[in-house]
Design an enzyme around this catalytic site. Sequence first.
Site, short mmCIF file in Angstrom:
data_model
loop_
_atom_site.label_atom_id
_atom_site.label_comp_id
_atom_site.label_asym_id
_atom_site.label_seq_id
_atom_site.Cartn_x
_atom_site.Cartn_y
_atom_site.Cartn_z
N CYS A 205 0.69 -1.60 0.45
CA CYS A 205 -0.20 -0.27 0.29
C CYS A 205 1.25 1.31 0.01
O CYS A 205 0.92 2.58 -0.78
CB CYS A 205 -1.42 -0.53 1.10
SG CYS A 205 -2.13 -1.82 1.30
N HIS A 206 1.63 1.34 1.12
CA HIS A 206 2.64 2.17 1.02
C HIS A 206 4.22 2.22 0.73
O HIS A 206 5.08 3.03 1.48
CB HIS A 206 2.16 3.12 2.23
CG HIS A 206 1.46 4.15 1.82
ND1 HIS A 206 0.07 3.33 3.06
CD2 HIS A 206 0.32 4.91 1.64
CE1 HIS A 206 -1.03 4.05 2.51
NE2 HIS A 206 -1.23 4.73 1.71
N GLY A 207 4.50 0.70 1.23
CA GLY A 207 5.97 0.34 1.10
C GLY A 207 7.09 0.41 2.20
O GLY A 207 8.21 0.73 2.13
#
Length: 243
Positions: A205-207
């Site tokens: 989702c955001h790494g």
Amino acid sequence: GESAIMWRQMSSLMFSRPSLFLPSIVRPVVAVQAFRQPPRAPLEGHLNRMSHTDFVVPDFSAYRRSGERDGQSEMGSRLMTYGLILAGGVVAAYLVKNLLGCYLSTMNPSADVRALATTEVNVSSIVEGTGATIIWRGKPVFVRHRTAAEVEAVRGVDINTLRDPQRDEDRVVRDDWLVVEATCTHLGCVPISHQGDFGGYFCPCHGSHYDASGRVRKGPAPLNLNVPTYTFTDDNSLLVGSP
């Protein structure tokens, strides 16, 4: 005769309260003047009784105990009174205790909630180098059977370089088993196991990247993956949660 007595009563009433015989307009003024005058003594033959002086108090001596009719000691009566008060207090305390217990029992979790408090897993089918995802209290949990190389790699990291410094030994019960909640500490997404730059977990989702100990190594996640309460009941049984 009777007419003379009535006349004397009317005369005394006229002298004592003349406002009763005046028009309503003049009465307040006369009443104020009469209030300022000193009280007059009642005339002879005037009825001035202020209370029920002819009331006779009943005699309850026949209902009293034989030992107390002549004013003897009232110790027996006091002991009975104290005994009744003590018995009533004991009964009241017992009732309050039962009511309070019933009320507090309604706050306890139900049987189905207590059944979800723990999850038992047979880990014999999880081979080394793989993992499984189980459900505990409605949340996913990663159970990972680590290899010796993974354990050596995560324990060789300097914890001073970590965003959330934690030793691997403090996060596991057994060296070859890792149990962590599958919830990213950034925004609550579910990471992917055996992915990322450090071979642990990766949140697409955001790494956010985690290592094989569930510690954050890269990305926006502020904390490591949470470790739930768990124990090994035997060599092949894992109990997640506390009863």
